[in-house]
Design an enzyme around this catalytic site. Structure first.
Site, short mmCIF file in Angstrom:
data_model
loop_
_atom_site.label_atom_id
_atom_site.label_comp_id
_atom_site.label_asym_id
_atom_site.label_seq_id
_atom_site.Cartn_x
_atom_site.Cartn_y
_atom_site.Cartn_z
N LYS A 143 0.83 -1.20 0.00
CA LYS A 143 0.00 0.00 0.00
C LYS A 143 0.88 1.27 0.00
O LYS A 143 2.08 1.21 0.19
CB LYS A 143 -0.94 0.00 1.21
C1 PLP Z 1 -9.76 -2.43 -1.72
C2 PLP Z 1 -9.15 -3.20 -0.59
N1 PLP Z 1 -9.84 -3.40 0.54
C3 PLP Z 1 -9.33 -4.07 1.58
C4 PLP Z 1 -8.05 -4.58 1.53
C5 PLP Z 1 -7.54 -5.39 2.68
O1 PLP Z 1 -6.37 -4.89 3.24
P1 PLP Z 1 -5.35 -5.88 4.00
O2 PLP Z 1 -4.52 -6.56 2.96
O3 PLP Z 1 -4.54 -4.94 4.83
O4 PLP Z 1 -6.15 -6.81 4.82
C6 PLP Z 1 -7.27 -4.41 0.38
C7 PLP Z 1 -5.92 -4.99 0.28
O5 PLP Z 1 -5.37 -5.15 -0.78
C8 PLP Z 1 -7.84 -3.71 -0.72
O6 PLP Z 1 -7.18 -3.55 -1.85
#
Ligand code: PLP
Length: 404
Positions: free
Chosen positions: A186
């Site tokens: 990210k």
């Molecule tokens: C649009 C979206 N929502 C939620 C998440 C979930 O994040 P995490 O990987 O930190 O659980 C991601 C992760 O890629 C995402 O791209």
């Protein structure tokens, strides 16, 4: 997305401060931690940088979504409208609180189509969940107005768009709550981590408790904490928070480079008149993590993707239409309710409907879309070379298509 690309002594310094005290947990141990509260500091920095009254860190973006849904009172049988183009975590979180994901078409913003949201509203709809995909934003004026009109909760999944804004407000702070992910890929990273932002004190207090077994966090003795409601363990560790604290201080530097590189790549690809670009509801607020562009047909787009592969320049160019993570077309596990533990009846019924749902509008958009991720490490020469190679493949295949 670039946080991990520019690793520095600042992250090491913050992590070392935690290692020196040896207190890796964010709660308790007030004496031995010698005044080091990295998670608290990171939460304060999030509130300040993004203009949110409250922020609750969690162990991931997925757990941030789950926490936000629970704190907003969304659960068994409630329908949550979300886009067909997102990451699997968005519907996972909805299912995990017993609610029902209702997936609807996107438009050329690559986010929720407001008309599709309107059409999907039923008496069971409790929430609309725009997902600000690939660094840019949904049409928030339209979505805010639909939610007001129908008395729906607006929860923004801003996990992919840290630093993007809409008409002067940061994405994730416009609805009743919003979430970020700080996973490894990210815009800023903790390794693993997430945050819920909200301006509602009650929602924040619920997020704070829910992400730590329901603790009320009223005193220094965790064993004496009361549990006003059920919760789970979605805590972030001090080590992860320390990395995030260093990264958020560098966010503006990341965004600046990202915007410059995005602009240069866009200038190159703009030379091909057949290429069109993603619609951005507020261009000034694009975080520029990706440059997403369209070709006139699916056939041509597939040919370009294949030629990128052959020429070894596909890396960093994403054809989401064929991707297992991000687009509904490949989510058979969701459509078949392939859950290890039984889903509730309303969830199973809704997921079955997805098998035959017409999402041809989304297909038409996604089958012609390529998203090019923007690196912070490109030199000017590398960027020019990359753009020109991409452009020459596209021009060659456009010519072949015209000759046919
Ligand atoms: C649009 C979206 N929502 C939620 C998440 C979930 O994040 P995490 O990987 O930190 O659980 C991601 C992760 O890629 C995402 O791209």
């Amino acid at each position: 997305m670039p946080g991990f690309e520019l690793w520095s002594d600042e992250e090491r310094k913050e992590v070392n401060e935690v290692l020196e005290t040896g207190i890796l947990m964010r709660y308790g141990f007030d004496g031995p931690r010698k005044g080091k509260w990295k998670a608290k500091e990171f939460e304060e920095a999030i509130c300040k940088r993004f203009g949110s009254k409250y922020a609750q860190l969690t162990s991931s973006g997925t757990s941030a979504l789950t926490t936000a849904l629970a704190a907003l009172g969304i659960g068994a049988g409630d329908e949550v409208i979300m886009p067909s183009f997102t990451f699997v975590a968005s519907f996972e979180a909805v299912l995990s609180v017993g609610a029902v994901p209702v997936l609807v078409d996107i438009d050329e913003t690559l986010t929720l189509n407001p008309d599709a949201v309107r059409k999907a509203i039923t008496p069971k709809t409790k929430c609309a969940m725009p997902v600000h995909m690939c660094g840019s934003m949904a049409d928030m004026d339209a979505l805010v107005s639909i939610c007001k009109e129908h008395n729906l909760i607006l929860l923004e999944d801003a996990c992919q768009s840290i630093g993007a804004s809409y008409k002067g407000k940061h994405v994730g702070t416009i609805g009743h709550a919003g979430t970020f992910s700080f996973d490894f890929v990210k815009t800023i990273t903790c390794g693993e981590g997430g945050a819920v932002m909200t301006n509602d004190k009650d929602v924040y207090i619920k997020c704070d408790g829910y992400s730590d077994h329901g603790h009320d966090h009223k005193g220094p003795d965790r064993g004496a904490d009361l549990h006003p409601f059920l919760g789970y363990n979605y805590r972030i560790s001090e080590l992860h928070a320390a990395v995030g604290l260093a990264q958020i201080r560098r966010l503006d530097q990341f965004l600046k480079i990202q915007k410059q590189n995005h602009g240069q790549l866009k200038n190159i690809l703009s030379q091909v008149p057949e290429i069109s670009f993603r619609k951005i509801p507020d261009p000034a607020g694009d975080s520029c993590t990706f440059l997403s562009w369209f070709l006139p047909t699916e056939e041509l787009t597939r040919a370009v993707v294949n030629e990128f592969k052959t020429q070894n320049i596909l890396a960093g160019n994403f054809y989401w239409y064929d991707n297992n993570w991000h687009y509904i077309r490949k989510w058979d596990h969701l459509k078949n309710s392939s859950s290890l533990s039984p889903l509730n009846d309303s969830q199973q019924e809704a997921l079955k409907k997805l098998q035959s749902q017409d999402l041809s509008e989304s297909d038409t958009i996604m089958s012609r879309c390529i998203s090019s991720s923007i690196s912070l490490l490109w030199t000017e020469d590398q960027l020019r070379e990359k753009g020109e190679k991409m452009m020459s493949v596209i021009k060659k295949l456009l010519h072949v298509a015209q000759v046919k």
